[in-house]
Design an enzyme around this catalytic site. Sequence first.
Site, short mmCIF file in Angstrom:
data_model
loop_
_atom_site.label_atom_id
_atom_site.label_comp_id
_atom_site.label_asym_id
_atom_site.label_seq_id
_atom_site.Cartn_x
_atom_site.Cartn_y
_atom_site.Cartn_z
N SER A 159 0.81 -1.21 0.00
CA SER A 159 0.00 0.00 0.00
C SER A 159 0.85 1.27 0.00
O SER A 159 1.61 1.51 -0.93
CB SER A 159 -0.95 -0.05 1.20
OG SER A 159 -1.92 0.94 1.13
N ASP B 148 -2.32 6.36 -3.52
CA ASP B 148 -1.19 5.70 -2.86
C ASP B 148 -0.69 4.57 -3.75
O ASP B 148 -1.13 4.41 -4.89
CB ASP B 148 -1.57 5.21 -1.46
CG ASP B 148 -2.55 4.04 -1.48
OD1 ASP B 148 -3.26 3.87 -2.50
OD2 ASP B 148 -2.61 3.31 -0.48
N ASP C 87 -1.02 1.40 -4.09
CA ASP C 87 -1.90 0.42 -4.73
C ASP C 87 -3.25 1.01 -5.09
O ASP C 87 -4.17 0.29 -5.48
CB ASP C 87 -2.07 -0.82 -3.85
CG ASP C 87 -2.84 -0.56 -2.57
OD1 ASP C 87 -2.86 0.59 -2.10
OD2 ASP C 87 -3.42 -1.52 -2.01
N ASP D 281 -5.78 2.30 -3.51
CA ASP D 281 -7.04 2.09 -2.80
C ASP D 281 -7.39 3.27 -1.90
O ASP D 281 -8.40 3.25 -1.21
CB ASP D 281 -7.05 0.77 -2.02
CG ASP D 281 -6.04 0.73 -0.88
OD1 ASP D 281 -5.22 1.66 -0.75
OD2 ASP D 281 -6.06 -0.26 -0.12
#
Length: 451
Positions: A101, A242, A244, A246
């Site tokens: 992440s 960010d 990834d 999400d």
Amino acid sequence: MSRKYFGTDGIRGRANGVITADLALRVGQATGLVFRRGEHRHRVVIGKDTRLSGYMIETAMVAGFTSVGFDVLLLGPMPTPAVAMLTRSMRADLGVMISASHNPFDDNGIKLFGPDGYKLSDDDELGIEQMIDADLSKKLAKSAALGRAKRIEGVHDRYIEFAKRTLPRQLSLEGLRVVVDCANGAAYRVVPEALWELGAEVISFGVDPDGLNINHECGSTSPQALRAKVREMRADVGIALDGDADRVVMVDEQGHLIDGDQLLAVIAESWLEDGRLSKPGIVATVMTNLGLERHLAGLGLSLVRTAVGDRYVLEQMREQGYNVGGEPSGHIILSDYATTGDGFVAALQVLAVLKKLDQPMSKVCRRFEPLPQVTKNVRYKNGTGKPTQHAKVLSVIAEAEQRLNGHGRLIVRPSGTEPVIRVTGEGDDPDLIEEVVDDIAAAITEVSTAG
């Protein structure tokens, strides 16, 4: 039961430290065995972000899954919400996202999704943990039943079309100058292209991943560069994802940061006006600013609070039937469209409001005045017990609550990853908030030192 591997969002740690090739292989084997149900040919989709260690972990997980008879469909770098969506769309038995992440490149992690596209339950994760450390040699597939692996083409286009379909078909972003920061992460290809297809003038950065620069001085946790770029380019809006994708934060035309709480207010109010809220309210966490709660109450909407973590937000949304939820960090879940947080889809909902109102971003996204908030982290020694349960600390917290007298909130919670107690206060009187937070922090320090 305590967990050895799984945290609140999958398995995460230092690459080649906690997250080794051996562990990744065993996670693939264990997860495949837990989800090997029925006699059909099983399949798993695997996506990743742009970290250098993703190659190692991806290869090891392919070996693990194929060794228990799973066919593997490799997506390459893709946002976490895209992996969740494609797990359902491709009728897979499992989905895997290799990502840490918003963490730096030297961390990595493994997020798992069931066939419905949702993150796994606690029971499933515990079942996988038990399998990871077990002797699996007798459970492996026979030679003729081993799985196959192949890379899937066209998945970027599928996610772009999915994201665009969350907007009215006739809506165009023509006339908007948008700066987008993809954090040198998983969304570096799909998001700039999708914005361009929707008609925006796109200025992108954080789109040159080299395996080491993900989240480095860019992305939603480091938005300073985005703020400067928006001012430099005289853009209408900035979007920061960010690693990834999400989570999202945004920036107005003046370079001011717009956090997840303000974005939730924009989306909730817009969906209320359009009759799209499934229930009169939203779900957020204990860290969500009291200003948002008061703003929503003025609209006749409730705010249901959960523990920190998008996992807990989603659990409450599913249990109580809400379709909007999120966190100040920018994890925003719109369950009409996605089974997990999707930073880009959330940003598109805000851009749709921007076009509809034809007003500057600074006006559209300033829905409430946040209350002053103070957080102090108090470190304590492991082995000294639980300072927050000590009688003296409880007494000081009770006294602080009396002093606030309903004009503020206190959150005292232990960190999930280190021996730290986080003391947060917010309220109408910033001086009072500072005082009560200091008093609680001092009490925690005193009892942990004495212990």
